[in-house]
Design a protein around this motif. Structure first.
Motif, PDB file in Angstrom:
ATOM      1  N   GLU A  53       5.821  22.461   5.736  1.00 48.44           N
ATOM      2  CA  GLU A  53       6.038  23.753   6.370  1.00 48.44           C
ATOM      3  C   GLU A  53       5.117  23.873   7.571  1.00 48.44           C
ATOM      4  OE1 GLU A  53       6.387  28.463   5.219  1.00 48.44           O
ATOM      5  OE2 GLU A  53       5.956  27.000   3.661  1.00 48.44           O
ATOM      6  N   LYS A  54       5.695  24.341   8.679  1.00 48.65           N
ATOM      7  CA  LYS A  54       4.916  24.535   9.898  1.00 48.65           C
ATOM      8  C   LYS A  54       3.978  25.719   9.714  1.00 48.65           C
ATOM      9  CE  LYS A  54       6.289  23.340  14.474  1.00 48.65           C
ATOM     10  NZ  LYS A  54       7.244  23.480  15.550  1.00 48.65           N
ATOM     11  N   ASP A  59      -2.247  15.897   2.458  1.00 49.19           N
ATOM     12  CA  ASP A  59      -2.238  16.735   3.661  1.00 49.19           C
ATOM     13  C   ASP A  59      -1.046  17.693   3.685  1.00 49.19           C
ATOM     14  OD1 ASP A  59      -4.584  15.648   4.660  1.00 49.19           O
ATOM     15  OD2 ASP A  59      -3.560  14.126   5.842  1.00 49.19           O
ATOM     16  N   GLY A  60      -0.328  17.785   2.557  1.00 51.19           N
ATOM     17  CA  GLY A  60       0.757  18.744   2.455  1.00 51.19           C
ATOM     18  C   GLY A  60       2.131  18.222   2.822  1.00 51.19           C
ATOM     19  N   TRP A  61       2.253  16.920   3.084  1.00 54.78           N
ATOM     20  CA  TRP A  61       3.542  16.345   3.447  1.00 54.78           C
ATOM     21  C   TRP A  61       4.338  16.003   2.193  1.00 54.78           C
ATOM     22  CZ3 TRP A  61       5.208  16.284   8.381  1.00 54.78           C
ATOM     23  CH2 TRP A  61       4.260  16.469   9.395  1.00 54.78           C
ATOM     24  N   GLU A  62       5.639  16.302   2.239  1.00 57.66           N
ATOM     25  CA  GLU A  62       6.552  15.996   1.141  1.00 57.66           C
ATOM     26  C   GLU A  62       7.481  14.868   1.576  1.00 57.66           C
ATOM     27  OE1 GLU A  62      10.127  18.140  -1.414  1.00 57.66           O
ATOM     28  OE2 GLU A  62       8.989  19.301   0.028  1.00 57.66           O
ATOM     29  N   LEU A  63       7.634  13.870   0.710  1.00 55.76           N
ATOM     30  CA  LEU A  63       8.531  12.754   0.995  1.00 55.76           C
ATOM     31  C   LEU A  63       9.973  13.232   0.905  1.00 55.76           C
ATOM     32  CD1 LEU A  63       8.940   9.692   1.507  1.00 55.76           C
ATOM     33  CD2 LEU A  63       8.942   9.417  -0.978  1.00 55.76           C
ATOM     34  N   ALA A  86       0.817  -1.215   0.000  1.00 52.70           N
ATOM     35  CA  ALA A  86       0.000   0.000   0.000  1.00 52.70           C
ATOM     36  C   ALA A  86       0.857   1.273   0.000  1.00 52.70           C
ATOM     37  CB  ALA A  86      -0.924  -0.007   1.215  1.00 52.70           C
ATOM     38  N   THR A  87       2.095   1.179  -0.469  1.00 54.35           N
ATOM     39  CA  THR A  87       3.016   2.317  -0.419  1.00 54.35           C
ATOM     40  C   THR A  87       2.450   3.552  -1.115  1.00 54.35           C
ATOM     41  OG1 THR A  87       4.915   0.839  -0.322  1.00 54.35           O
ATOM     42  CG2 THR A  87       5.341   3.090  -1.006  1.00 54.35           C
ATOM     43  N   LYS A  88       1.977   3.399  -2.334  1.00 50.33           N
ATOM     44  CA  LYS A  88       1.458   4.545  -3.087  1.00 50.33           C
ATOM     45  C   LYS A  88       0.270   5.178  -2.377  1.00 50.33           C
ATOM     46  CE  LYS A  88      -0.383   6.003  -7.576  1.00 50.33           C
ATOM     47  NZ  LYS A  88      -0.959   7.173  -7.008  1.00 50.33           N
ATOM     48  N   GLN A  89      -0.639   4.374  -1.895  1.00 54.76           N
ATOM     49  CA  GLN A  89      -1.818   4.900  -1.208  1.00 54.76           C
ATOM     50  C   GLN A  89      -1.415   5.665   0.056  1.00 54.76           C
ATOM     51  OE1 GLN A  89      -4.615   1.918  -0.018  1.00 54.76           O
ATOM     52  NE2 GLN A  89      -6.070   3.383   0.810  1.00 54.76           N
ATOM     53  N   ILE A  90      -0.477   5.128   0.814  1.00 50.77           N
ATOM     54  CA  ILE A  90      -0.027   5.783   2.046  1.00 50.77           C
ATOM     55  C   ILE A  90       0.619   7.135   1.714  1.00 50.77           C
ATOM     56  CG2 ILE A  90       1.633   5.652   3.957  1.00 50.77           C
ATOM     57  CD1 ILE A  90       1.158   2.542   3.851  1.00 50.77           C
ATOM     58  N   LEU A  91       1.522   7.139   0.729  1.00 44.62           N
ATOM     59  CA  LEU A  91       2.203   8.383   0.379  1.00 44.62           C
ATOM     60  C   LEU A  91       1.248   9.399  -0.238  1.00 44.62           C
ATOM     61  CD1 LEU A  91       5.567   6.973  -0.994  1.00 44.62           C
ATOM     62  CD2 LEU A  91       5.149   8.032   1.238  1.00 44.62           C
ATOM     63  N   ASP A  92       0.302   8.945  -1.051  1.00 48.15           N
ATOM     64  CA  ASP A  92      -0.697   9.853  -1.621  1.00 48.15           C
ATOM     65  C   ASP A  92      -1.533  10.511  -0.519  1.00 48.15           C
ATOM     66  OD1 ASP A  92       0.095   9.448  -4.233  1.00 48.15           O
ATOM     67  OD2 ASP A  92      -1.546   8.080  -4.730  1.00 48.15           O
ATOM     68  N   THR A  93      -1.911   9.731   0.474  1.00 47.15           N
ATOM     69  CA  THR A  93      -2.721  10.254   1.584  1.00 47.15           C
ATOM     70  C   THR A  93      -1.957  11.338   2.341  1.00 47.15           C
ATOM     71  OG1 THR A  93      -3.903   8.162   1.805  1.00 47.15           O
ATOM     72  CG2 THR A  93      -3.937   9.639   3.712  1.00 47.15           C
ATOM     73  N   TRP A  94      -0.707  11.076   2.678  1.00 49.76           N
ATOM     74  CA  TRP A  94       0.105  12.074   3.375  1.00 49.76           C
ATOM     75  C   TRP A  94       0.353  13.281   2.474  1.00 49.76           C
ATOM     76  CZ3 TRP A  94       1.987  12.276   8.408  1.00 49.76           C
ATOM     77  CH2 TRP A  94       1.670  11.183   9.211  1.00 49.76           C
ATOM     78  N   GLY A  95       0.580  13.043   1.186  1.00 48.80           N
ATOM     79  CA  GLY A  95       0.802  14.144   0.247  1.00 48.80           C
ATOM     80  C   GLY A  95      -0.392  15.075   0.147  1.00 48.80           C
TER      81      GLY A  95
END
Length: 73
Positions: free
Chosen positions: A71-72, A47-51, A36-45
């Motif tokens: 960014e905080k 929300d504004g998170w960058e890998l 589920a790597t892509k799904q997990i990273l897409d979900t965090w992305g």
């Protein structure tokens, strides 16, 4: 004999010049499930998170861990 070249202000650290607001970051570490790597990273992305990086887990090299930043606010 000429002395050292004059400092033209190109290096704000050496010259003590003030620079604009420094960006502040927050970080997260997230275990990744291989299926589920892509799904997990897409979900965090979303929300504004960058890998930033993916590394093997500390206790199990087959378990991957993602390091993310945003960014905080």
């Amino acid at each position: 004999m000429p002395g050292p070249a004059p400092d033209r202000g190109r290096d704000p650290v050496r010259t003590g010049a003030k620079v604009g607001r420094m960006t502040k970051w927050e970080y997260a570490t997230v275990p990744l499930l291989v299926h589920a790597t892509k799904q997990i990273l897409d979900t965090w992305g979303e929300d504004g998170w960058e890998l930033v990086q993916v590394v093997p887990g500390p206790n199990n090299p087959e378990q991957l861990v993602a390091y993310l930043k945003r960014e905080k606010q």
